[in-house]
Design a protein around this motif. Structure first.
Motif, PDB file in Angstrom:
ATOM      1  N   PRO A  88       0.783  -1.242   0.000  1.00 51.04           N
ATOM      2  CA  PRO A  88       0.000   0.000   0.000  1.00 51.04           C
ATOM      3  C   PRO A  88       0.817   1.297   0.000  1.00 51.04           C
ATOM      4  N   PHE A  89       2.164   1.198   0.016  1.00 50.26           N
ATOM      5  CA  PHE A  89       2.999   2.403   0.049  1.00 50.26           C
ATOM      6  C   PHE A  89       3.075   3.012  -1.356  1.00 50.26           C
ATOM      7  N   VAL A  90       2.253   4.013  -1.619  1.00 50.91           N
ATOM      8  CA  VAL A  90       2.180   4.619  -2.952  1.00 50.91           C
ATOM      9  C   VAL A  90       3.286   5.673  -3.084  1.00 50.91           C
ATOM     10  N   LEU A  91       4.122   5.498  -4.086  1.00 52.68           N
ATOM     11  CA  LEU A  91       5.248   6.411  -4.290  1.00 52.68           C
ATOM     12  C   LEU A  91       4.794   7.660  -5.034  1.00 52.68           C
ATOM     13  N   VAL A  92       5.023   8.810  -4.410  1.00 49.02           N
ATOM     14  CA  VAL A  92       4.751  10.106  -5.024  1.00 49.02           C
ATOM     15  C   VAL A  92       6.009  10.943  -4.841  1.00 49.02           C
ATOM     16  N   GLY A  93       6.691  11.233  -5.938  1.00 49.51           N
ATOM     17  CA  GLY A  93       7.939  11.971  -5.840  1.00 49.51           C
ATOM     18  C   GLY A  93       8.963  11.179  -5.061  1.00 49.51           C
ATOM     19  N   ASN A  94       9.442  11.734  -3.952  1.00 45.74           N
ATOM     20  CA  ASN A  94      10.441  11.061  -3.124  1.00 45.74           C
ATOM     21  C   ASN A  94       9.874  10.540  -1.808  1.00 45.74           C
ATOM     22  N   THR A  95       8.555  10.306  -1.784  1.00 44.06           N
ATOM     23  CA  THR A  95       7.915   9.861  -0.546  1.00 44.06           C
ATOM     24  C   THR A  95       6.915   8.740  -0.828  1.00 44.06           C
TER      25      THR A  95
ATOM     26  N   PHE B 255       3.529   6.958   0.507  1.00 49.01           N
ATOM     27  CA  PHE B 255       2.388   7.303   1.356  1.00 49.01           C
ATOM     28  C   PHE B 255       1.462   6.102   1.562  1.00 49.01           C
ATOM     29  N   VAL B 256       1.021   5.937   2.818  1.00 45.81           N
ATOM     30  CA  VAL B 256      -0.064   5.015   3.135  1.00 45.81           C
ATOM     31  C   VAL B 256      -1.266   5.882   3.491  1.00 45.81           C
ATOM     32  N   THR B 257      -2.428   5.556   2.912  1.00 48.56           N
ATOM     33  CA  THR B 257      -3.582   6.454   2.991  1.00 48.56           C
ATOM     34  C   THR B 257      -4.840   5.743   3.465  1.00 48.56           C
ATOM     35  N   ALA B 258      -5.575   6.416   4.336  1.00 52.95           N
ATOM     36  CA  ALA B 258      -6.912   5.979   4.729  1.00 52.95           C
ATOM     37  C   ALA B 258      -7.893   7.085   4.367  1.00 52.95           C
TER      38      ALA B 258
ATOM     39  N   ASP C 162     -18.156   8.359   7.202  1.00 51.48           N
ATOM     40  CA  ASP C 162     -19.174   7.318   7.296  1.00 51.48           C
ATOM     41  C   ASP C 162     -18.646   5.939   6.934  1.00 51.48           C
ATOM     42  N   SER C 163     -17.331   5.849   6.626  1.00 47.63           N
ATOM     43  CA  SER C 163     -16.740   4.574   6.242  1.00 47.63           C
ATOM     44  C   SER C 163     -15.227   4.714   6.290  1.00 47.63           C
ATOM     45  N   LEU C 164     -14.536   3.577   6.262  1.00 48.56           N
ATOM     46  CA  LEU C 164     -13.080   3.596   6.264  1.00 48.56           C
ATOM     47  C   LEU C 164     -12.567   2.767   5.100  1.00 48.56           C
ATOM     48  N   TYR C 165     -11.721   3.392   4.284  1.00 50.51           N
ATOM     49  CA  TYR C 165     -11.081   2.725   3.153  1.00 50.51           C
ATOM     50  C   TYR C 165      -9.570   2.849   3.317  1.00 50.51           C
ATOM     51  N   ILE C 166      -8.850   1.764   3.071  1.00 48.73           N
ATOM     52  CA  ILE C 166      -7.392   1.781   3.064  1.00 48.73           C
ATOM     53  C   ILE C 166      -6.924   1.622   1.624  1.00 48.73           C
ATOM     54  N   GLN C 167      -6.197   2.609   1.119  1.00 49.61           N
ATOM     55  CA  GLN C 167      -5.719   2.532  -0.260  1.00 49.61           C
ATOM     56  C   GLN C 167      -4.617   1.487  -0.361  1.00 49.61           C
ATOM     57  N   ASN C 168      -4.793   0.550  -1.278  1.00 45.22           N
ATOM     58  CA  ASN C 168      -3.847  -0.564  -1.406  1.00 45.22           C
ATOM     59  C   ASN C 168      -3.373  -0.739  -2.839  1.00 45.22           C
TER      60      ASN C 168
ATOM     61  N   LEU D 290      -9.407  -0.734  -0.018  1.00 50.10           N
ATOM     62  CA  LEU D 290     -10.085  -1.790   0.716  1.00 50.10           C
ATOM     63  C   LEU D 290     -11.106  -1.167   1.667  1.00 50.10           C
ATOM     64  N   LYS D 291     -12.358  -1.564   1.559  1.00 44.33           N
ATOM     65  CA  LYS D 291     -13.377  -1.060   2.477  1.00 44.33           C
ATOM     66  C   LYS D 291     -13.364  -1.900   3.742  1.00 44.33           C
ATOM     67  N   ILE D 292     -13.250  -1.241   4.881  1.00 53.36           N
ATOM     68  CA  ILE D 292     -13.118  -1.920   6.159  1.00 53.36           C
ATOM     69  C   ILE D 292     -14.494  -2.152   6.786  1.00 53.36           C
ATOM     70  N   PRO D 293     -14.736  -3.341   7.365  1.00 53.06           N
ATOM     71  CA  PRO D 293     -16.033  -3.590   8.025  1.00 53.06           C
ATOM     72  C   PRO D 293     -16.292  -2.592   9.148  1.00 53.06           C
ATOM     73  N   MET D 294     -17.487  -2.071   9.200  1.00 50.79           N
ATOM     74  CA  MET D 294     -17.839  -1.084  10.220  1.00 50.79           C
ATOM     75  C   MET D 294     -18.236  -1.738  11.543  1.00 50.79           C
ATOM     76  N   VAL D 295     -18.626  -3.014  11.501  1.00 52.87           N
ATOM     77  CA  VAL D 295     -18.981  -3.722  12.728  1.00 52.87           C
ATOM     78  C   VAL D 295     -18.081  -4.940  12.873  1.00 52.87           C
ATOM     79  N   GLU D 296     -17.750  -5.254  14.108  1.00 56.25           N
ATOM     80  CA  GLU D 296     -16.764  -6.294  14.389  1.00 56.25           C
ATOM     81  C   GLU D 296     -17.213  -7.670  13.926  1.00 56.25           C
ATOM     82  N   THR D 297     -18.509  -7.945  13.966  1.00 54.52           N
ATOM     83  CA  THR D 297     -18.992  -9.268  13.569  1.00 54.52           C
ATOM     84  C   THR D 297     -18.727  -9.569  12.102  1.00 54.52           C
ATOM     85  N   ASP D 298     -18.518  -8.538  11.283  1.00 53.98           N
ATOM     86  CA  ASP D 298     -18.259  -8.757   9.857  1.00 53.98           C
ATOM     87  C   ASP D 298     -16.780  -9.012   9.563  1.00 53.98           C
ATOM     88  N   VAL D 299     -15.921  -8.853  10.562  1.00 56.40           N
ATOM     89  CA  VAL D 299     -14.485  -9.034  10.324  1.00 56.40           C
ATOM     90  C   VAL D 299     -14.133 -10.505  10.129  1.00 56.40           C
TER      91      VAL D 299
END
Length: 281
Positions: free
Chosen positions: A117-124, A126-129, A154-160, A169-178
């Motif tokens: 998930p470490f997206v290269l932009v220039g000389n850095t 980035f990991v993004t949520a 209203d939601s959490l996405y991790i760029q991968n 990646l869309k992250i489950p909002m409730v623990e039972t879905d993990v």
């Protein structure tokens, strides 16, 4: 000085109050866990609008559409890329990033995680949520009414990957879905939550250690964080936490042997609520 127990009681009361009076579930954005609840460097509240960010000394690093691999208006303070705040086209909070300098990374990130998930932009790298659908951040953004209703998001996405829309990646909002995912249940820690880590194994290589953890409290996602398999410069990245490799045993299960062997890691707890000390799992 107020005891930790008293802070937890206050936090639970505040959480109940928020429920009764309709405050959004994600009613703040705070970073950096601290052992001392009164530590000025801990549980820092971050600006959730562009106007607030500018007033607090953050400056825009890139605007919507300027970087093909990342979404949003990106703001930093003091050139500290350990904390990058992302806003949508209308100026409302939309995400957060951590950056690792390419020319100072000592072989990090692992080759197989570059742009994933470490997206290269220039000389850095980035990991993004993102806190809302990344497809809408630069197209329509959120309205004032949506921000008032949803708070931080209203939601959490991790760029991968290099496409923030297709590869997030869309992250489950409730623990039972993990349980239907590869996220692995770790340990509960009061003031953090129940930890989940991605596909961890005791004998795994640290080259495969995914640098994100999730935190659930009372069955709901309300925090998460970064966990880099190396130590970042403490003076250049003041918001980061720097636990020893041995400390991670308190949060992860099974414990990857390669992490325990490291003298130090760099982590950042990111809270989406106002009272982190109410997080009792």
């Amino acid at each position: 000085m107020m005891s930790l127990g008293a802070f937890v009681v206050i936090g639970i009361f505040a959480t109940s109050n928020a429920f009764l009076f309709g405050d959004p579930d994600w009613n703040n954005l705070r970073v950096t866990w601290s052992l001392n609840p009164l530590d000025t460097l801990g549980f820092n509240a971050m600006p959730r609008t562009v106007d607030e960010a500018k007033a607090q000394g953050f400056v825009m690093d890139s605007d919507c559409g300027e970087i093909a691999g990342l979404q949003g208006k990106r703001f930093v303070k003091g050139r500290d890329y350990g904390l990058v705040l992302v806003y949508d086209k209308n100026g409302y909070i939309a995400g957060i990033q951590i950056g690792v300098p390419k020319n100072d990374s000592a072989g990090f990130p692992p080759v197989n995680q570059i742009n994933h998930p470490f997206v290269l932009v220039g000389n850095t790298y980035f990991v993004t949520a993102y806190f809302t659908n990344p497809a809408t951040i630069c197209s329509i953004g959120r309205t004032a009414a949506q921000y008032a209703s949803h708070g931080t998001g209203d939601s959490l996405y991790i760029q991968n990957g290099t496409d923030p829309v297709a590869d997030s990646l869309k992250i489950p909002m409730v623990e039972t879905d993990v349980s239907t995912t590869k996220w692995t249940k770790g340990h509960c820690f009061v003031s953090m939550g129940m930890h989940y880590w991605y596909d961890v194994k005791a004998d795994m290589s640290c080259d495969d250690f995914f640098p994100v953890f999730l935190l659930y409290n009372h069955g709901k996602l309300n925090a998460f964080g970064w966990a880099l398999g190396r130590a970042m410069d403490t003076t250049r990245y003041p918001y980061l936490e720097h636990p020893s490799g041995n400390v991670i045993k308190s949060f992860i299960n099974p414990v990857p042997h390669c992490l325990v062997a490291k003298p130090a890691l760099s982590t950042l707890h990111i809270y989406l609520t106002n009272i982190p000390l109410a997080d009792t799992c």
